[in-house]
Structures are given as C-alpha cells and as structure tokens.
Design a protein around this motif. Structure first.
Motif, short mmCIF file in Angstrom:
data_model
loop_
_atom_site.label_atom_id
_atom_site.label_comp_id
_atom_site.label_asym_id
_atom_site.label_seq_id
_atom_site.Cartn_x
_atom_site.Cartn_y
_atom_site.Cartn_z
N GLY A 171 67.70 -91.92 45.65
CA GLY A 171 66.44 -91.20 45.94
C GLY A 171 66.11 -89.88 46.15
O GLY A 171 67.32 -89.18 46.56
N LYS A 200 57.54 -94.35 47.34
CA LYS A 200 57.67 -94.46 45.92
C LYS A 200 56.34 -94.53 45.37
O LYS A 200 55.70 -95.40 45.35
CB LYS A 200 58.37 -96.05 45.84
N SER A 205 59.50 -97.56 40.36
CA SER A 205 60.43 -97.09 40.97
C SER A 205 60.98 -97.81 42.03
O SER A 205 60.40 -98.55 42.83
CB SER A 205 59.95 -95.61 41.49
N ASP A 208 63.02 -94.07 46.38
CA ASP A 208 61.99 -93.11 47.01
C ASP A 208 61.85 -91.94 46.26
O ASP A 208 63.07 -91.36 45.80
CB ASP A 208 62.23 -92.66 48.51
#
Length: 347
Positions: A171, A200, A205, A208
């Motif tokens: 992320g 997100k 996705s 994050d």
C-alpha cells in the motif's frame, strides 16, 4: 581505506538503481553480490560479484554489511537474521511493518554492537535539501503550516503482484508514506498527534492508494498527501511562516537518471534544471521580495558515505533505527486514526 564488503538481498529495481551504483562509486565499499531467487542478473552488470542462491549462503560469506532491500513484509525477518549473523544492516523503507518489530531490531543491533540504518534516501533529494536550506536560513520566520505531497497520475494497478497483494507491507502508506513522514520529522521533529484519512481509490484495488495525514505540533501543522489521481501537479513542498512562504515542485533528477543506467558522480550529479527552482515570497529588514531560490544539489552518495563512517569510525548512522521507529509510530497512529476517524495522540 578499509573496504566494507557489502551484499544485497535482491537485485531488482532498488538494488540495480539505488544501491549498487553508489556502492561501486564509493571507495570504501566492495559489492560482493546479491541473493537472486530466479533471474540471475547482477553478474551482467558486475561480472566479478557473486549470485547467491540462498540467504544462508549469503550470510555464511564474509560480507560486513547487508542491504535488506526486499518487500516490506520481509524486512523484520531478514534484518533479524542479518544481525544475528553479526552483520551490519541497511534496511529499506518502510523499516518494518510494526513499531514492535522496529524496536526489536534496534535492541538486537545494540546488543550485538552492530550498526543498523534505514534507507531514507530522499533526505538527500535536491528539493528537500533546498527546503531545509530555506528553513535553516530562517527566511520565512516561525513556520506555522507546511504541506508535503508525493503525487502521481496512474489509475492502473501495478503489474508487480507483491505491490498489490493485501499484506502488512503493501500500500501507498508503506511505500511513499515513509518518505514524506521521515522528511517532516527530519525538518520539524516528532509531532504530538496524528489525524489521517487513508483510502482505496483505484478500481479493484486491494491496498490503500491514497492518504492525507495531518501532523499536529504545538506551534504548527504539517499536512502530508500521496495519491494516484493527480494529473495536474501542485507544488510538492509548501511552507508558510510568519514572514513569508516558500513553494517548490518536486524536481530531484536522481531516480530518473539512475534508471537510464548513468553512473553517479560527485560533480554535477543531482543537479536540477533551472526552471525547477523554488519560489520565495517573504520579508527581510522590513522589505518584501519575491524571487526564485536556486536548488541545492542532491546526492544519495552522502547517505552511503555517512553509513561508511558510522561503521568504520563508530559514529551515528545517517538515518538511525530510532528514526525508523518514529516513522513507524506515525504510520501506526495514522492507520488507527483513519480506522477510528479521530485524532491519535503520540507517545
């Protein structure tokens, strides 16, 4: 000059671009090789080095320093093995996935009498060095607000599967967050509290990919942002003081030039184009003035030189484990803040 034998734990982009060229350039380091799991590439660039088939084989060799430049969720495990083997360690960012892991590595390194550093190379970016110069010269007066951004426009998921897998090291907060957080703490110190909004935003996705963080200080606030939906960029560094403001777009050239295969030097390396100069609007001796500020020269060589001196002269690491712990404390607080939608006090 004593040579520090140094090995990498991977020879992907970070090993090839950010580490090997500077190890080759610095007279105090000798690159011995890299652990390569599938593709055997390092000997194409450095024919005299070794391609290790396992971590155990690498650790059994006579390297003095190991660079842990593997995915974030492996940093704790591998760095721990490196230290237990009696080797100094330079660990990529994010340092670890938790504060507890970072603290355990720090304790182990101190117990073993080893140097443990974090690869926060962007302290030596040309743009950040210019911001620091403006602050050091007190050109803005007392700072009241700052905003640092690391923005891109890329709505597509990464083809590198490990970057998109939902694991504790994946992320944007773990990827770009450590850069921005470390820079803020480097310039302004450790904050009192954190508020964060982590999201997100890309389609499908799993990790994050956008964050906004506010760091609270007694006399100022610092805002940090990174995301993939900024097609038209704004200044990456904005600092407002009681006497004036400084604006600077992101302009460091080092990563892009390194990716072309060019080798670093100590002369004109890390020099930004003149049109990337920052803009200062402030007051001095009762007179207002507005002017461009020439950009400082960036060079990641300084990080490696500082690490060499730390190991050979027993000085402090250029970025310490304690620095890494502070960044991890802010990351953990940001995660809690975003989840609970409240300000989190730091200890």
């Amino acid at each position: 000059m004593k040579k520090l034998k140094t090995a990498l734990l991977s020879y992907g982009m970070s090993g090839k671009v950010f580490h090997a060229p500077f190890l080759e350039m610095h007279p105090g380091f000798e690159l011995t090789g890299s652990w390569e799991r599938s593709k055997k590439l390092i000997q194409q660039d450095y024919p005299s080095v070794k391609s290790y088939s396992s971590l155990e084989e690498l650790l059994a060799d006579d390297a003095d320093l190991i660079i842990v430049n593997t995915p974030v969720d492996t940093h704790y495990e591998y760095a721990k093995k490196v230290l237990e083997a009696g080797k100094h360690a330079l660990v990529e960012k994010a340092f670890t996935t938790t504060v507890a892991e970072a603290e355990q590595l720090d304790i182990l390194a101190k117990q073993k009498g080893l140097k443990l550093a974090v690869f926060q190379n962007r302290r030596w970016d040309s743009d950040l060095k210019t911001v620091k110069q403006v602050l050091d010269q007190n050109l803005l007066g007392e700072v009241v607000e700052s905003e640092f951004r690391f923005d891109r426009y890329n709505p597509n998921l990464s083809p590198k599967a490990w970057k998109e897998d939902s694991n504790p090291g994946a992320g944007i907060l773990m990827d770009l967050g450590p850069h921005l957080i470390d820079q803020a703490v480097y310039l302004f110190g450790f904050p009192e509290a954190v508020f964060a909004d982590i999201r997100k935003l890309r389609e499908n996705s799993r990790v994050d990919d956008d964050f906004s963080i506010v760091l609270y200080y007694p006399d100022k606030r610092v805002k940090l942002h990174a995301g993939f939906f900024v097609r038209e960029g704004v200044p990456a560094y904005v600092v407002h003081g009681r006497k004036g403001s400084f604006l600077k777009q992101r302009g460091d050239t080092q990563e892009d030039v390194l990716k072309t295969g060019q080798k670093p030097n100590l002369d004109d390396w890390g020099t930004e184009p003149e049109d990337k100069a920052g803009f200062l609007h402030t007051e001095h001796d009762g007179e207002l003035f507005r002017k461009n500020i020439p950009t400082q020269q960036g060079n990641y060589y300084s990080l490696f030189d500082g690490l060499y001196k730390a190991i050979t002269e027993d000085t402090q690491e250029p970025v310490t484990a304690e620095d890494g712990i502070r960044v991890m404390k802010i990351i953990e607080a940001a995660q809690q803040s975003s989840k609970e939608k409240r300000v989190i006090a730091l200890k």
